[in-house]
Design an enzyme around this catalytic site. Structure first.
Site, short mmCIF file in Angstrom:
data_model
loop_
_atom_site.label_atom_id
_atom_site.label_comp_id
_atom_site.label_asym_id
_atom_site.label_seq_id
_atom_site.Cartn_x
_atom_site.Cartn_y
_atom_site.Cartn_z
N HIS A 72 1.02 -1.08 -0.06
CA HIS A 72 0.26 -0.35 0.00
C HIS A 72 1.14 1.15 0.15
O HIS A 72 1.68 1.60 0.84
CB HIS A 72 -1.17 0.34 1.37
CG HIS A 72 -1.92 -1.01 0.84
ND1 HIS A 72 -2.80 -1.64 2.03
CD2 HIS A 72 -2.47 -1.45 0.15
CE1 HIS A 72 -4.15 -1.90 1.89
NE2 HIS A 72 -3.90 -2.40 0.59
N LYS A 297 1.61 -0.14 14.96
CA LYS A 297 2.44 -0.06 15.26
C LYS A 297 3.07 -1.34 16.22
O LYS A 297 3.92 -1.45 15.91
CB LYS A 297 2.86 1.10 15.80
CG LYS A 297 3.26 2.24 14.94
CD LYS A 297 4.40 2.02 13.87
CE LYS A 297 4.54 3.09 12.67
NZ LYS A 297 4.91 3.18 11.62
#
Ligand code: FAD
Ligand code: PHB
Length: 359
Positions: A72, A297
């Site tokens: 992406h 994350k």
């Protein structure tokens, strides 16, 4: 039993560490409380930073990732009924993120470790760590009903937030920095092709929503909810209705529905332990720190410790707080306008999202 590094936990932190040590010719034994099937099917994160992808290739475990991972080059921030793309490639000299489920990463790491004939002890019971300040710390556990003692040079506590390693350190030796958020995420996995090629982070007066995916056939969607939300109150129909409302645009964009194959509520927390070492015990991953999932994350942080501030910032930017007043709402919208109209602000988001350099 004796080894150089005893690793508690076969999550991303423990398994990556075991392969990195193996590459350096250092022996280790991984001790995991759950079965192999359980850890290989546990649904969690899905966004890999460039650095995590690069590391998988370096360790020789990137074959399936190369075939199945979805690259992406950006994300969409959606607010006020409109989408605004943050173009990672353009803003970060060509970097991108890759969508590849955490449990697929786990399968690849386990397969590589076992193929190399290195031990992982699954379904270990009553795991405990001892003699942390001595020359030879120990991991005690039971496997197949037999009590075992593993003597180590070092112990790596990679057993997640609820593990036993961090609580084995005397409280007086640790300082905790944390923040609780007044919301959680209700997440679903749905048998539906993703309604967008890229992830959509939506700020809405009813609360945050996220459209993500695991493959061209499977969507992953989240709704901001109460931290103690009872999932039993959320029939599939209610979830879809709420997702439609929060993701709606003024130009008639359409959310594709499909059968819900998994759902659950995840809490949100920022948490850092200092120091991350006591004697010969080293903490890594969620055992040492937790970030809210908005910055995507958690898994990457288990590989590189860099991103508390960014995850706090992205969470504060996109969620509705019960304490919000009209000033805060306008301030959030002004910040969203800034991030989506200023190249400098968009670049700050992009370089953090794709991952800051590990060195
Ligand atoms: P873990 O993956 O938690 O691995 C720890 C391992 O230790 C586990 O296998 C556990 O079974 C084992 N263990 C625990 N206690 C013991 C013990 N006493 N003895 C032996 N073994 C033990 N992050 C995102 O970025 N996006 C997401 O959408 C997202 N969703 C999540 C959903 C859930 C339900 C959870 C819990 C986390 C999610 N995360 C997400 C965070 C991300 O998955 C974690 O940051 C990542 O898994 C951390 O890796 P780790 O190896 O440190 O810990
Ligand atoms: C996910 O796909 O599970 C996901 C994606 C982005 C996030 C968090 C979770 O920020």
């Amino acid at each position: 039993m004796r080894t150089q590094v005893g690793i508690v936990g076969a999550g991303p932190a423990g398994l990556f560490l075991s392969l990195l040590l193996q590459r350096e010719g250092i022996e280790s034994v991984v001790v995991e409380m759950h079965s192999r099937k359980y850890v290989e099917e546990r649904i969690r994160a899905g966004v890999l930073e460039q650095g995590t992808v690069d590391l998988m290739h370096k360790l020789g475990v990137g074959e399936r990732l190369k075939l199945q991972g979805l690259e992406h080059g950006g994300i969409e921030l959606r607010f006020g009924g409109r989408g605004h793309r943050i173009d990672f490639r353009e803003l970060t000299n060509g970097k991108c993120v890759t969508i590849y489920a955490q449990h697929e990463v786990i399968k690849d790491l386990i397969a590589a470790r076992l193929a190399a004939g290195r031990p992982i002890i699954f379904a270990a019971e009553d795991v405990s760590v001892h003699n942390l300040e001595g020359a030879s710390p120990e991991i005690h556990f039971r496997a197949n009903g037999i009590s075992e003692k593993l003597e180590c040079d070092f112990i790596a506590g990679c057993d997640g937030f609820h593990g036993i390693c961090r609580p084995s350190i005397p409280a007086a030796a640790l300082r905790i920095f944390d923040r609780d958020y007044p919301f959680g995420w209700l997440g679903i996995l749905a048998q539906a092709p993703p309604s967008s090629h890229e992830l959509i982070y939506a700020y809405h007066e009813r609360g945050f929503a996220l459209l993500s995916m695991r493959s061209p056939e499977i969507s992953r969607l989240y709704l901001q909810c109460a931290p103690d939300e009872n999932i039993a109150n959320w029939a599939d129909e209610r979830i879809w209705k709420e997702l439609h409302k929060r993701l709606e645009t003024t130009d008639g964009w359409n959310l594709k529905e499909g059968p819900v194959i998994q759902k659950g509520v995840t809490g949100m927390r920022s948490f850092v332990t200092e120091p991350m070492q006591f004697g010969k015990l080293f903490l890594a991953g969620d055992a040492a720190h937790i970030v809210p999932p908005t910055g995507a994350k958690g898994l990457n942080l288990a590989v590189a410790d860099v991103v508390q501030r960014f995850s706090w910032w992205m969470t504060s930017l996109l969620h509705r707080f019960a304490s919000d007043n009209p000033f805060d709402e306008r301030r959030q919208l002004a910040e969203l306008d800034y991030v989506t109209s200023s190249r400098a602000a968009a670049q700050t988001l992009a370089e953090n999202y794709v991952g800051l350099p590990m060195e």
